[in-house]
Design a protein around this motif. Structure first.
Motif, PDB file in Angstrom:
ATOM      1  N   HIS A  40       0.884  -1.146   0.164  1.00  0.00           N
ATOM      2  CA  HIS A  40      -0.080  -0.079   0.164  1.00  0.00           C
ATOM      3  C   HIS A  40       0.985   1.383   0.039  1.00  0.00           C
ATOM      4  CE1 HIS A  40      -3.312   2.676   0.969  1.00  0.00           C
ATOM      5  NE2 HIS A  40      -2.887   3.030   1.902  1.00  0.00           N
ATOM      6  N   ALA A  41       1.973   1.174   0.831  1.00  0.00           N
ATOM      7  CA  ALA A  41       2.770   2.340   0.800  1.00  0.00           C
ATOM      8  C   ALA A  41       3.387   2.537  -0.379  1.00  0.00           C
ATOM      9  CB  ALA A  41       4.030   1.998   1.919  1.00  0.00           C
ATOM     10  N   GLY A  44       0.740   3.800  -4.639  1.00  0.00           N
ATOM     11  CA  GLY A  44       0.113   5.087  -4.882  1.00  0.00           C
ATOM     12  C   GLY A  44      -1.383   5.120  -4.386  1.00  0.00           C
ATOM     13  N   GLU A  45      -2.370   5.347  -5.201  1.00  0.00           N
ATOM     14  CA  GLU A  45      -3.768   5.477  -5.108  1.00  0.00           C
ATOM     15  C   GLU A  45      -4.656   3.964  -5.045  1.00  0.00           C
ATOM     16  OE1 GLU A  45      -4.980   8.417  -3.724  1.00  0.00           O
ATOM     17  OE2 GLU A  45      -2.956   8.982  -3.939  1.00  0.00           O
ATOM     18  N   ARG A  46      -3.730   2.976  -5.228  1.00  0.00           N
ATOM     19  CA  ARG A  46      -4.712   1.664  -5.406  1.00  0.00           C
ATOM     20  C   ARG A  46      -5.478   1.575  -4.104  1.00  0.00           C
ATOM     21  NH1 ARG A  46      -3.270  -1.715  -9.442  1.00  0.00           N
ATOM     22  NH2 ARG A  46      -1.314  -1.220 -10.473  1.00  0.00           N
ATOM     23  N   PRO A  47      -6.651   1.230  -4.209  1.00  0.00           N
ATOM     24  CA  PRO A  47      -7.360   0.792  -2.881  1.00  0.00           C
ATOM     25  C   PRO A  47      -6.838  -0.373  -2.227  1.00  0.00           C
ATOM     26  CG  PRO A  47      -8.791   1.223  -4.723  1.00  0.00           C
ATOM     27  CD  PRO A  47      -7.569   1.284  -5.360  1.00  0.00           C
ATOM     28  N   ALA A  48      -6.691  -0.910  -0.787  1.00  0.00           N
ATOM     29  CA  ALA A  48      -6.264  -1.442  -0.238  1.00  0.00           C
ATOM     30  C   ALA A  48      -7.141  -2.183   0.660  1.00  0.00           C
ATOM     31  CB  ALA A  48      -4.870  -1.263   0.578  1.00  0.00           C
ATOM     32  N   ILE A  72      -6.253   1.742   4.600  1.00  0.00           N
ATOM     33  CA  ILE A  72      -6.325   0.496   4.504  1.00  0.00           C
ATOM     34  C   ILE A  72      -8.046  -0.010   4.886  1.00  0.00           C
ATOM     35  CG2 ILE A  72      -5.797  -2.351   4.992  1.00  0.00           C
ATOM     36  CD1 ILE A  72      -3.221  -0.747   5.132  1.00  0.00           C
ATOM     37  N   GLY A  73      -8.777  -0.358   4.009  1.00  0.00           N
ATOM     38  CA  GLY A  73     -10.268  -1.023   4.577  1.00  0.00           C
ATOM     39  C   GLY A  73     -10.278  -2.342   4.892  1.00  0.00           C
ATOM     40  N   ALA A 295       7.407  -0.610   8.926  1.00  0.00           N
ATOM     41  CA  ALA A 295       8.222   0.528   8.790  1.00  0.00           C
ATOM     42  C   ALA A 295       7.529   1.722   8.169  1.00  0.00           C
ATOM     43  CB  ALA A 295       9.434   0.319   7.909  1.00  0.00           C
ATOM     44  N   PRO A 296       7.783   3.133   8.610  1.00  0.00           N
ATOM     45  CA  PRO A 296       7.093   3.973   7.999  1.00  0.00           C
ATOM     46  C   PRO A 296       7.043   4.208   6.602  1.00  0.00           C
ATOM     47  CG  PRO A 296       8.587   4.830   9.921  1.00  0.00           C
ATOM     48  CD  PRO A 296       8.949   3.346   9.635  1.00  0.00           C
ATOM     49  N   PHE A 297       5.884   4.622   6.216  1.00  0.00           N
ATOM     50  CA  PHE A 297       5.600   4.551   4.534  1.00  0.00           C
ATOM     51  C   PHE A 297       6.936   5.224   4.076  1.00  0.00           C
ATOM     52  CE2 PHE A 297       0.639   4.157   4.313  1.00  0.00           C
ATOM     53  CZ  PHE A 297       0.811   3.128   4.843  1.00  0.00           C
TER      54      PHE A 297
END
Length: 306
Positions: A40-41, A44-48, A72-73, A295-297
């Motif tokens: 996810h990090a 980009g804008e991909r829904p997770a 993240i949903g 880890a941080p994004f």
């Protein structure tokens, strides 16, 4: 045609990581969630969507809120009254970790209890990901429900990735784990095994033996091997991709999962398998230099590159 989203299926647990003295830090982690965090990090804008099952206790509510805060949903994953998340504690000797688990009645064991909701969560995803731990926490019938849902998503156009991630304590026998892993590979496009796991489960002598065995079912394979090179196998052609050496790792928790996230992010972005492995190694190297599995994004993005 699959849409733009990514879905990862499995168990996210409460993570207690050791600090100085008697104090512990609580976070959220688990192999398939760690992968999705990195993916996810880097995507980009991909829904997770994290596909699991949750309780209605304060810890589960905190977990779901943490996911949402980070984009993240949980889709239509069931929320089960009276259930609660599993828990594990990490103890470290240097950078090497040991785990103690409390997970026998975790809510995630019911992630395939509603077949319609599970199938809905996997609809129109660009990528569906699961692991041997996902399989290992499920009863036989629910494991079959999961594999049918994954196969249906794949038939509809989703790319399916699978990490066998063998953990003996989750299985009644080695033979049961072997059979379930083979069933999963039959619905997989990209396999992301770890060589020591495959050696323990199937007796493979070398990473190439692992790649050759998996290659009878899967077209693309990246065999991880700790600090050693990853072996990429695509349609029977092999290539070693050296790892990134870290002189003083802080915590190796989540390194392999983060490699998987980096690899899949790169493949979804159109990079070839070898380039994907190079980027994934850089991501894993960054992760072992922080405490905990996540880890941080910003750290992940800097390691991955443009």
């Amino acid at each position: 045609m699959a849409a733009n989203g990514v879905a990862s299926i499995g168990e996210c647990m409460l993570e207690l990581s050791g600090q100085a003295g008697p104090n512990w830090r609580m976070g959220f982690a688990g192999d398939t969630f760690n992968m999705l965090w990195a993916l996810h990090a880097l995507s980009g804008e991909r829904p997770a969507t994290y596909v699991s099952a949750f309780g209605n206790d304060p810890f589960s509510q905190g977990q779901i809120a943490f996911f949402a805060e980070n984009g993240i949903g949980i889709g239509q994953s069931p929320v089960i009254p009276g259930a609660r998340p599993g828990l594990y504690a990490i103890t470290l000797t240097g950078a090497e970790r040991a785990f103690t688990y409390w997970r026998a009645d975790a809510a995630a064991r019911q992630l395939a209890s509603d077949p319609d909701a599970l199938a809905k969560n996997l609809e129109n995803q660009a990528l569906v990901y699961f692991s041997g731990i996902t399989l290992g926490i499920l009863e036989d019938a629910r494991r079959q429900t999961l594999l049918k849902a994954v196969a249906k998503a794949r038939a509809a156009g989703s790319l399916v990735a699978f990490d066998p991630n063998y953990r003996p304590r989750l299985w009644r026998s080695r033979e049961e784990a072997q059979a379930a892993t083979s069933e999963a590979l039959a619905v997989t496009d990209i396999a992301l095994p770890t060589f020591p796991d495959e050696q323990m489960l199937f007796g493979d002598a070398t990473p190439q033996a692992t790649a050759e065995r998996l290659g009878r079912q899967v077209g693309e394979i990246a065999v991880k091997n700790g600090e050693d090179a990853a072996l990429i196998a695509v349609d029977g052609a092999f290539q070693l991709v050296p790892a990134v050496h870290v002189a003083t790792p802080v915590d190796t928790t989540g390194a392999g999962d983060s490699f998987n996230g980096g690899y899949l992010a790169a493949r979804l972005a159109g990079h070839g398998p070898a380039e994907a492995a190079e980027r994934a190694h850089r991501v894993a190297a960054a992760v072992v230099q922080v405490r905990g599995a996540l880890a941080p994004f910003e750290t992940l993005r800097a390691a991955f590159g443009n």
